[in-house]
Scaffold this active site. Structure first.
Site, PDB file in Angstrom:
ATOM      1  N   TYR A  56       5.329 -14.593   1.340  1.00 16.49           N
ATOM      2  CA  TYR A  56       5.474 -13.401   2.425  1.00 16.49           C
ATOM      3  C   TYR A  56       6.826 -13.647   3.147  1.00 16.49           C
ATOM      4  O   TYR A  56       7.055 -12.785   4.068  1.00 16.49           O
ATOM      5  CB  TYR A  56       4.433 -13.330   3.294  1.00 16.49           C
ATOM      6  CG  TYR A  56       3.034 -12.605   2.613  1.00 16.49           C
ATOM      7  CD1 TYR A  56       3.006 -12.344   1.264  1.00 16.49           C
ATOM      8  CD2 TYR A  56       1.943 -12.647   3.434  1.00 16.49           C
ATOM      9  CE1 TYR A  56       1.893 -12.122   0.653  1.00 16.49           C
ATOM     10  CE2 TYR A  56       0.720 -12.254   2.823  1.00 16.49           C
ATOM     11  CZ  TYR A  56       0.868 -11.902   1.336  1.00 16.49           C
ATOM     12  OH  TYR A  56      -0.585 -11.425   0.781  1.00 16.49           O
ATOM     13  N   HIS A 114      -2.366 -18.167  -5.082  1.00 13.07           N
ATOM     14  CA  HIS A 114      -2.258 -16.932  -4.961  1.00 13.07           C
ATOM     15  C   HIS A 114      -2.401 -16.008  -5.813  1.00 13.07           C
ATOM     16  O   HIS A 114      -3.250 -14.836  -6.028  1.00 13.07           O
ATOM     17  CB  HIS A 114      -0.705 -16.489  -4.553  1.00 13.07           C
ATOM     18  CG  HIS A 114      -0.357 -15.459  -3.795  1.00 13.07           C
ATOM     19  ND1 HIS A 114       0.716 -15.400  -2.814  1.00 13.07           N
ATOM     20  CD2 HIS A 114      -1.061 -14.219  -3.866  1.00 13.07           C
ATOM     21  CE1 HIS A 114       0.753 -14.259  -2.309  1.00 13.07           C
ATOM     22  NE2 HIS A 114      -0.336 -13.336  -2.746  1.00 13.07           N
TER      23      HIS A 114
HETATM   24  N1  LIG Z   1      -3.540 -12.217  -2.437  1.00 12.67           N
HETATM   25  C1  LIG Z   1      -2.899 -11.000  -2.871  1.00 12.67           C
HETATM   26  O1  LIG Z   1      -2.546 -11.022  -3.782  1.00 12.67           O
HETATM   27  C2  LIG Z   1      -2.533  -9.811  -1.567  1.00 12.67           C
HETATM   28  C3  LIG Z   1      -1.908  -8.867  -2.114  1.00 12.67           C
HETATM   29  C4  LIG Z   1      -1.703  -7.773  -1.235  1.00 12.67           C
HETATM   30  C5  LIG Z   1      -2.288  -7.903   0.137  1.00 12.67           C
HETATM   31  N2  LIG Z   1      -2.794  -9.465   0.436  1.00 12.67           N
HETATM   32  C6  LIG Z   1      -2.968  -9.340   2.018  1.00 12.67           C
HETATM   33  O2  LIG Z   1      -3.997  -8.340   2.349  1.00 12.67           O
HETATM   34  C7  LIG Z   1      -3.345  -7.873   3.571  1.00 12.67           C
HETATM   35  C8  LIG Z   1      -3.636  -6.107   3.860  1.00 12.67           C
HETATM   36  O3  LIG Z   1      -3.404  -5.594   2.468  1.00 12.67           O
HETATM   37  P1  LIG Z   1      -2.158  -4.467   2.483  1.00 12.67           P
HETATM   38  O4  LIG Z   1      -1.307  -4.865   3.695  1.00 12.67           O
HETATM   39  O5  LIG Z   1      -1.713  -4.404   1.213  1.00 12.67           O
HETATM   40  O6  LIG Z   1      -2.919  -3.034   2.913  1.00 12.67           O
HETATM   41  P2  LIG Z   1      -3.998  -2.524   3.935  1.00 12.67           P
HETATM   42  O7  LIG Z   1      -4.345  -3.584   4.865  1.00 12.67           O
HETATM   43  O8  LIG Z   1      -5.013  -2.044   3.056  1.00 12.67           O
HETATM   44  O9  LIG Z   1      -3.058  -1.362   4.624  1.00 12.67           O
HETATM   45  C9  LIG Z   1      -2.141  -1.400   5.445  1.00 12.67           C
HETATM   46  C10 LIG Z   1      -1.520  -0.256   5.805  1.00 12.67           C
HETATM   47  O10 LIG Z   1      -2.435   0.929   6.205  1.00 12.67           O
HETATM   48  C11 LIG Z   1      -2.102   1.123   7.511  1.00 12.67           C
HETATM   49  N3  LIG Z   1      -2.948   1.069   8.450  1.00 12.67           N
HETATM   50  C12 LIG Z   1      -3.572   0.160   9.033  1.00 12.67           C
HETATM   51  N4  LIG Z   1      -4.713   0.567   9.700  1.00 12.67           N
HETATM   52  C13 LIG Z   1      -4.811   1.675   9.649  1.00 12.67           C
HETATM   53  C14 LIG Z   1      -5.559   2.732  10.391  1.00 12.67           C
HETATM   54  N5  LIG Z   1      -6.640   2.278  11.004  1.00 12.67           N
HETATM   55  N6  LIG Z   1      -5.350   4.021   9.921  1.00 12.67           N
HETATM   56  C15 LIG Z   1      -4.406   4.392   9.459  1.00 12.67           C
HETATM   57  N7  LIG Z   1      -3.492   3.393   8.760  1.00 12.67           N
HETATM   58  C16 LIG Z   1      -3.621   2.419   8.978  1.00 12.67           C
HETATM   59  C17 LIG Z   1      -0.772   0.214   7.981  1.00 12.67           C
HETATM   60  O11 LIG Z   1       0.085   0.867   8.765  1.00 12.67           O
HETATM   61  P3  LIG Z   1       1.151   0.112   9.782  1.00 12.67           P
HETATM   62  O12 LIG Z   1       0.995  -1.107   9.686  1.00 12.67           O
HETATM   63  O13 LIG Z   1       2.294   0.923  10.152  1.00 12.67           O
HETATM   64  O14 LIG Z   1       0.100   0.104  11.203  1.00 12.67           O
HETATM   65  C18 LIG Z   1      -0.190  -0.129   6.681  1.00 12.67           C
HETATM   66  O15 LIG Z   1       0.682   0.850   6.143  1.00 12.67           O
HETATM   67  C19 LIG Z   1      -1.974  -8.002   3.498  1.00 12.67           C
HETATM   68  O16 LIG Z   1      -1.249  -7.888   4.541  1.00 12.67           O
HETATM   69  C20 LIG Z   1      -1.970  -9.711   2.760  1.00 12.67           C
HETATM   70  O17 LIG Z   1      -2.124 -10.376   3.958  1.00 12.67           O
HETATM   71  C21 LIG Z   1      -2.958 -10.047  -0.351  1.00 12.67           C
END
Ligand SMILES: NC(=O)c1ccc[n+]([C@@H]2O[C@H](COP(=O)([O-])OP(=O)(O)OC[C@H]3O[C@@H](n4cnc5c(N)ncnc54)[C@H](OP(=O)(O)O)[C@@H]3O)[C@@H](O)[C@H]2O)c1
Length: 284
Positions: A56, A114
């Site tokens: 990241y 990862h």
């Molecule tokens: N291990 C892996 O392979 C892997 C893969 C993907 C992700 N991850 C981890 O998982 C974390 C979360 O996944 P993600 O970032 O892909 O997706 P997510 O948390 O499912 O969604 C994030 C998105 O939703 C929006 N959001 C957040 N809260 C909200 C709410 N209450 N109402 C409306 N929209 C909302 C955010 O907007 P804003 O930011 O604009 O507020 C952002 O665009 C990542 O940050 C990372 O740490 C790990």
């Protein structure tokens, strides 16, 4: 493994209890000064488990946030991940050291592999490097991400040690009930990545919106309460304080069985966001 409002408890290989918060904070795409500001805000809002990764490119921002937040270091769980290109033992060991230098911390609370990248077939070697780094005191707990039961079985067979955590894709379109059952049976905590489905579609789904309306909460709270009800620890990423609060409010929301079932029913076999099946998908 036991779950309640405040903690998810698992035991490590030595029988030591690991208490994880019910919700963590995702940091993908939170980089640099603005990213550090958002992560500091999240810590000050109440998040205690912060999820980052070498890939990241924000371990520095996470370290800066930890230093700036008004919360003592020992109350925070900082978790990072080893990239697929560094599974070779020596590279894995130096990558963990590099993660530490980038965060500026003496020790990381958790470190995960990862992706298994099974075609490369070096994840067992990487796992041995994590075990040794933990035993050397660089990491407190070791885990994996995107591992299927067949990969976990192999870790157990070849090293005698299972991870304390497996972080997998999980959201209402992809509920992962089989993985959850496997993890529960083996004392592994489940962390859910993209728990809100990246904010697309799921939060507008009529089933979610209706529960949010009757409960008088936002749809983010409803979806994250569903994760909790299934025993997973969701890691939502949110840039604004308002959304960070809405998401954290899920800790106080207990859905009933009918509400949980209505959300689980949104699942579909091809529900992965980007078709990243760990049996074939590779990430470096
Ligand atoms: N291990 C892996 O392979 C892997 C893969 C993907 C992700 N991850 C981890 O998982 C974390 C979360 O996944 P993600 O970032 O892909 O997706 P997510 O948390 O499912 O969604 C994030 C998105 O939703 C929006 N959001 C957040 N809260 C909200 C709410 N209450 N109402 C409306 N929209 C909302 C955010 O907007 P804003 O930011 O604009 O507020 C952002 O665009 C990542 O940050 C990372 O740490 C790990």
């Amino acid at each position: 493994m036991t779950t309640n409002r405040t903690t998810v408890r698992v035991q490590d290989a030595d029988g030591v209890d690991l208490a994880l918060p019910p919700i963590g904070f995702g940091t993908y795409q939170l980089n640099g000064r603005a990213g550090a500001q958002t992560i500091t805000e999240a810590i000050d809002t109440g998040y205690r488990l912060i999820d980052t990764a070498f890939n990241y490119e924000n371990e520095g921002a996470v370290g800066r946030s930890v230093a700036r937040a008004a919360v003592p270091r020992d109350q925070l769980l900082i978790s990072s991940k080893l990239p697929g290109r560094h599974h070779a033992y020596d590279q894995a060991r130096s990558t963990i050291e590099e993660s530490l230098y980038r965060t500026g911390l003496d020790r990381l609370d958790m470190y995960l592999i990862h992706w298994p990248n099974p075609k490369q077939d070096r994840y067992v070697e990487a796992w041995r490097a994590l075990i040794d780094a933990r035993d050397a005191g660089l990491i407190r707990w070791i885990g994996v991400s995107n591992f299927l039961p067949e990969h976990l079985d192999r870790l157990a067979a070849e090293t005698g040690e299972l991870p304390v955590v497996n972080q997998i894709e999980m959201h209402p379109h992809f509920p992962q009930l089989d993985a959850l059952a496997y993890h529960r049976a083996h004392g592994i905590a489940t962390e859910a990545w993209s728990p809100l489905g990246r904010g697309h579609g799921i939060l507008d789904d009529p089933a979610v919106v209706e529960i949010a309306r009757t409960r008088g909460v936002g749809p983010g709270s409803v979806v994250l309460a569903w994760h909790r009800a299934l025993g997973a620890i969701p890691l939502p990423k949110a840039s604004s304080h308002k959304r960070q609060l809405e998401n954290l409010a899920a800790v106080e929301l207990d859905l009933d069985a009918a509400e949980v079932d209505a959300i689980t029913a949104l699942g579909r076999p091809d529900g992965r966001l980007a078709g990243q099946d760990p049996a074939t998908y590779e990430e470096f």
